[in-house]
Design a protein around this motif. Structure first.
Motif, PDB file in Angstrom:
ATOM      1  N   ASP A  60      21.423  -2.339   5.524  1.00  0.00           N
ATOM      2  CA  ASP A  60      20.154  -1.597   5.467  1.00  0.00           C
ATOM      3  C   ASP A  60      19.930  -0.766   6.730  1.00  0.00           C
ATOM      4  N   GLY A  71      15.768  -4.825  -0.922  1.00  0.00           N
ATOM      5  CA  GLY A  71      15.240  -5.660   0.153  1.00  0.00           C
ATOM      6  C   GLY A  71      15.503  -7.128  -0.103  1.00  0.00           C
ATOM      7  N   SER A  90       2.584  -2.404   6.985  1.00  0.00           N
ATOM      8  CA  SER A  90       3.943  -2.409   7.516  1.00  0.00           C
ATOM      9  C   SER A  90       4.301  -3.816   7.974  1.00  0.00           C
ATOM     10  N   ILE A 112      11.230  -6.117  10.197  1.00  0.00           N
ATOM     11  CA  ILE A 112      12.400  -6.824   9.671  1.00  0.00           C
ATOM     12  C   ILE A 112      12.881  -7.797  10.751  1.00  0.00           C
ATOM     13  N   TRP A 151      10.328  -1.735  12.258  1.00  0.00           N
ATOM     14  CA  TRP A 151       9.226  -1.722  11.296  1.00  0.00           C
ATOM     15  C   TRP A 151       9.590  -0.971  10.029  1.00  0.00           C
ATOM     16  N   ARG A 152       9.120  -1.507   8.917  1.00  0.00           N
ATOM     17  CA  ARG A 152       9.258  -0.824   7.639  1.00  0.00           C
ATOM     18  C   ARG A 152       7.997  -0.031   7.338  1.00  0.00           C
ATOM     19  N   HIS A 194      10.259   1.918  -4.631  1.00  0.00           N
ATOM     20  CA  HIS A 194       9.056   1.579  -3.865  1.00  0.00           C
ATOM     21  C   HIS A 194       7.964   2.614  -4.180  1.00  0.00           C
ATOM     22  N   TYR A 217       5.083   4.816   9.815  1.00  0.00           N
ATOM     23  CA  TYR A 217       6.543   4.667   9.899  1.00  0.00           C
ATOM     24  C   TYR A 217       7.299   5.428   8.808  1.00  0.00           C
ATOM     25  N   ASP A 248      11.403   4.739   9.084  1.00  0.00           N
ATOM     26  CA  ASP A 248      11.580   3.448   8.413  1.00  0.00           C
ATOM     27  C   ASP A 248      12.871   2.775   8.903  1.00  0.00           C
ATOM     28  N   VAL A 271      14.933   0.853   7.664  1.00  0.00           N
ATOM     29  CA  VAL A 271      16.085   0.745   6.752  1.00  0.00           C
ATOM     30  C   VAL A 271      16.336   2.040   5.968  1.00  0.00           C
TER      31      VAL A 271
END
Ligand SMILES: [Fe+2]
Length: 277
Positions: free
Chosen positions: A74, A98, A186, A189, A207-208, A227, A235, A239, A241
């Motif tokens: 990711d 995810g 958010s 990960i 952070w996602r 998503h 973010y 992002d 990932v």
């Protein structure tokens, strides 16, 4: 021909007789790219060993609950690249599954809230599922899941009941669906393993961009794992990932007088599915 090149050709020949044609193709491409990587970077023995030790540590952290290799894929954008390679023309763009998907979520009635008041600001999400020509698909399912206001999924948080903020909704005859959830936040990960070391070494945050997950499926169509992103999230452009696609970003507009009184935000999100190939 250089020695580098001669060696690569020799290794390719050694694998050229694999009976499975797809395995032959994948192995050949892997060998070409790995050799080119070592040649281009003039990879030292120390760096080669450090890379092997890194991958070993990634594997050693994997168990039933933790998949550090998926996380590595990711954060290197490989998962997103595989999503891109498999996107169907005209269909909703896919993005990363995810690590928090949990099969077996309860089937819920149209409009039902998947969470609790303490999970965040009540949000109505609605739209239609169609085929790629815009014809509605009745009986399509949306399997949705997301984290609570504390950034945790039910599987990470003993204070949430099982399947909190998860549910499966089914489209009506006009392809329409509607459900209540909360505005997502958010979340970071995990960075307590080798992937965290990599992010810190690269100066990247973990952070996602906030999102609601959905797997949209219908008989006779390719399912899409995707998503819904919040257009106001900080973010979206970084992002961790690389999961954000512009086509998946939606406005979380404040509810107005024509909207149900029990929600603060309303989101319109349509999905399109391609025929099964
Ligand atoms: Fe997520």
């Amino acid at each position: 021909m250089t020695d580098d090149r001669k060696l690569t050709e020799e290794v390719l020949r050694a694998y050229a007789a694999a009976p499975d044609p797809r395995l032959r193709e994948l192995t050949a491409a892997l060998i070409r790219h790995l050799h080119a990587f070592a040649a281009e970077t003039r990879l030292t023995h120390r760096e080669w060993m450090a890379g092997l030790e890194f991958l070993t540590a990634v594997g050693q952290l994997c168990d039933d609950q933790r998949q550090e290799f998926v996380l590595l894929s990711d954060v290197l954008g490989l998962s997103a690249q595989v999503d891109n390679a498999n996107a169907a023309a005209g269909a909703t763009e896919p993005t990363v599954l995810g690590p928090f998907y949990r099969p077996g979520a309860p089937h819920r009635a149209p409009g039902e809230h998947v969470g609790r008041p303490e999970d965040g600001d009540a949000t109505l999400i609605k739209g239609r599922v169609t085929d790629t020509s815009g014809q509605p698909i009745a009986g399509a399912t949306l399997d949705v899941w997301q984290c609570s206001a504390n950034g945790l999924y039910d599987t990470q948080d003993p204070d949430q009941p099982p399947f909190n903020l998860r549910g499966i909704f089914t489209t009506a005859a006009d392809g329409g669906y509607v459900f209540r959830t909360v505005r997502p936040v958010s979340y970071p990960i995990p960075v307590d393993g080798p992937v965290g070391d990599l992010l810190r070494a690269a100066g990247r945050h973990n952070w996602r961009a906030s999102h609601v997950h959905a797997i949209v499926a219908a008989a006779g169509y390719e399912p899409v794992t995707t998503h819904i992103f919040d257009a106001e999230n900080e973010y979206l452009r970084s992002d961790a990932v690389f999961g954000v696609r512009d086509s998946l970003v939606r406005a979380f507009r404040p509810a107005g007088p024509d909207d149900p009184a029990d929600v603060r935000f309303v989101v319109d999100a349509d999905f399109a599915l391609a025929p099964a190939g």
